[in-house]
Design a protein around this motif. Structure first.
Motif, PDB file in Angstrom:
ATOM      1  N   ARG A 131       0.860  -1.300   0.029  1.00 25.20           N
ATOM      2  CA  ARG A 131      -0.061  -0.171   0.160  1.00 25.20           C
ATOM      3  C   ARG A 131       0.857   1.339   0.076  1.00 25.20           C
ATOM      4  N   GLY A 132       0.884   2.104   0.915  1.00 22.83           N
ATOM      5  CA  GLY A 132       1.506   3.297   1.019  1.00 22.83           C
ATOM      6  C   GLY A 132       2.887   3.218   1.222  1.00 22.83           C
ATOM      7  N   LYS A 147       6.936   5.207   1.296  1.00 23.84           N
ATOM      8  CA  LYS A 147       7.760   6.465   1.653  1.00 23.84           C
ATOM      9  C   LYS A 147       9.194   6.187   1.474  1.00 23.84           C
ATOM     10  N   ASP A 200       0.038   2.816   5.698  1.00 24.49           N
ATOM     11  CA  ASP A 200       0.984   3.768   5.223  1.00 24.49           C
ATOM     12  C   ASP A 200       1.853   4.215   6.252  1.00 24.49           C
ATOM     13  N   TYR A 216      -6.296   5.258   4.973  1.00 28.16           N
ATOM     14  CA  TYR A 216      -5.699   5.010   3.830  1.00 28.16           C
ATOM     15  C   TYR A 216      -4.026   5.435   3.698  1.00 28.16           C
ATOM     16  N   ASN A 217      -4.218   6.698   3.909  1.00 28.82           N
ATOM     17  CA  ASN A 217      -2.897   7.501   3.237  1.00 28.82           C
ATOM     18  C   ASN A 217      -2.401   8.667   4.423  1.00 28.82           C
ATOM     19  N   THR A 253      -9.302   9.231  -0.703  1.00 25.28           N
ATOM     20  CA  THR A 253      -8.263   8.122  -0.360  1.00 25.28           C
ATOM     21  C   THR A 253      -6.815   8.457  -0.190  1.00 25.28           C
ATOM     22  N   VAL A 254      -6.402   9.831  -0.701  1.00 27.01           N
ATOM     23  CA  VAL A 254      -5.154  10.066  -0.763  1.00 27.01           C
ATOM     24  C   VAL A 254      -5.002  11.702  -0.674  1.00 27.01           C
ATOM     25  N   GLY A 284      -3.426   7.220  -5.545  1.00 23.78           N
ATOM     26  CA  GLY A 284      -2.041   8.096  -5.511  1.00 23.78           C
ATOM     27  C   GLY A 284      -2.085   9.250  -5.790  1.00 23.78           C
ATOM     28  N   THR A 315      -1.790   0.701  -5.651  1.00 22.07           N
ATOM     29  CA  THR A 315      -2.429   1.253  -4.562  1.00 22.07           C
ATOM     30  C   THR A 315      -1.833   2.575  -3.921  1.00 22.07           C
ATOM     31  N   GLY A 316      -0.505   2.775  -4.315  1.00 23.52           N
ATOM     32  CA  GLY A 316       0.140   3.964  -3.860  1.00 23.52           C
ATOM     33  C   GLY A 316       1.267   4.255  -4.628  1.00 23.52           C
ATOM     34  N   THR A 320       4.732   7.429  -4.605  1.00 26.97           N
ATOM     35  CA  THR A 320       5.569   8.374  -3.954  1.00 26.97           C
ATOM     36  C   THR A 320       6.999   8.527  -4.808  1.00 26.97           C
TER      37      THR A 320
END
Length: 342
Positions: free
Chosen positions: A11-12, A14, A93, A163-164, A207-208, A254, A308-309, A311
């Motif tokens: 998912r998230g 970073k 996340d 979610y985020n 969601t984001v 995203g 799903t994510g 960055t």
């Protein structure tokens, strides 16, 4: 290109201050499962029109670390996970405030079959243990939004489906799709609602969240023919004012900005006829400051399979969680690296 493999519902994600990529994996519940029957009402039952009965466990999800060569190692393991109808959620996340990692749970809480652990923001300690700093489920129960869906016949989830999460100026900001809100969480655990999105937009499933001077929030939307490709990007000021800055999007999971103020939008699925998710039809869209939308990865490419994510990396490339939900749940997840040419 495929940057890393072997993930479980990624998912998230970073990049950390050490240059490694950290990915929240929803995983799948393990061991003895607890059932949370839908449609009963109360704190321990989701609405009957959601994904169905939940089966949860205190273990099953994790946070993984991926080095610059794409090698995957487990960073924090045995985090809560739950599933309903084969769709799993766990840790959703991660974000960094200084050198400290924080993570957010989406698949915990009594209504997800994990009564011993709330949906929460946690702090990862130096010894890689973790500490709950903010009980998000409890906050939602005592601070209801203006337009929740019906707790028995709707898709309402008492603990939320967070979610985020991002870090901005030393605070954490998290978006919650089911209730429809953006909240600030300080590192000492104080929760404050930035905006109740449901109050003006209804059940649009945000969601984001990203921040580029002000907050930008986008949404998944409901899988409803009347909402086909009507998802938007909302600009939200620090005082909680909302306006639409882009629309005509599909099922957004995203959102990111590059150094030239260009917005990148990740759609988990796109169709001109089907309002539900279709695997293999994700899109990557760039939106210029003048509002022009450019499709960088089209739905016909088959590259983005329920992503799903997303960055940006320190190298200027986009990193995308791919094969992030649905069957098969174990080991199929990927991280894709998208190098931008202009």
């Amino acid at each position: 290109m495929v940057f890393a493999t072997g993930l479980n519902n990624p998912r998230g994600l970073k990049f950390g201050p050490d240059g490694n990529l950290y990915v929240a994996e929803g995983g799948y519940p393990t061991g003895v499962l607890t059932k949370a029957t839908a449609g009963l009402g109360g704190d321990c039952s989701a609405g009957a029109n959601g994904p169905g009965d939940y089966f949860g466990s205190p273990t099953g999800s994790r946070i993984s670390k991926i080095d610059t060569q794409g090698n995957v190692t487990t960073f924090v393991d045995n985090l809560p996970s739950s599933e309903a109808g084969g769709l799993a959620s766990g840790v959703a996340d991660v974000a960094f405030v200084g050198d400290t990692m924080y993570a957010i749970f989406a698949g915990a809480g009594c209504s997800h079959g994990v009564p011993s652990i709330p949906n929460a923001v946690i702090r990862i300690n130096p010894d890689l243990s973790w500490t709950v700093i903010a009980d998000l489920g409890a906050y939602q129960r005592t601070h209801p939004v203006a337009n929740p869906t019906d707790p028995i016949t709707g898709d309402f989830e008492p603990d939320g489906t967070w979610y985020n999460m991002i870090a901005v100026r030393g605070n954490l900001y998290a978006v919650e799709p089911n209730h429809g809100e953006l909240d600030r969480i300080t590192t000492d655990g104080t929760i404050t609602r930035v905006i109740d999105i449901s109050a003006s937009q209804g059940h649009v499933v945000p969601t984001v969240v990203a921040n580029h001077g002000v907050f930008q929030v986008s949404n998944l939307g409901r899988f409803d023919p009347e909402q086909l490709n009507t998802q938007s990007v909302f600009q939200i000021t620090p005082s909680g004012q909302l306006r639409v800055v882009a629309t005509g999007l599909s099922k957004v999971l995203g959102l990111a900005f590059d150094g030239r103020a260009r917005m990148f939008v990740l759609e988990t699925s796109y169709s001109t006829t089907d309002p539900g998710p279709e695997p293999g039809t994700g899109r990557l869209i760039r939106i210029l400051p003048n509002g022009k939308q450019e499709v960088l990865i089209d739905s016909t490419s088959g590259v983005l399979v329920v992503p799903t994510g997303m960055t940006f990396g320190p190298d200027g490339a986009l990193y995308i969680s791919n094969i992030g939900y649905g069957a098969p749940p174990v080991g199929a997840g990927q991280i894709l690296k998208v190098e931008l040419t202009d």
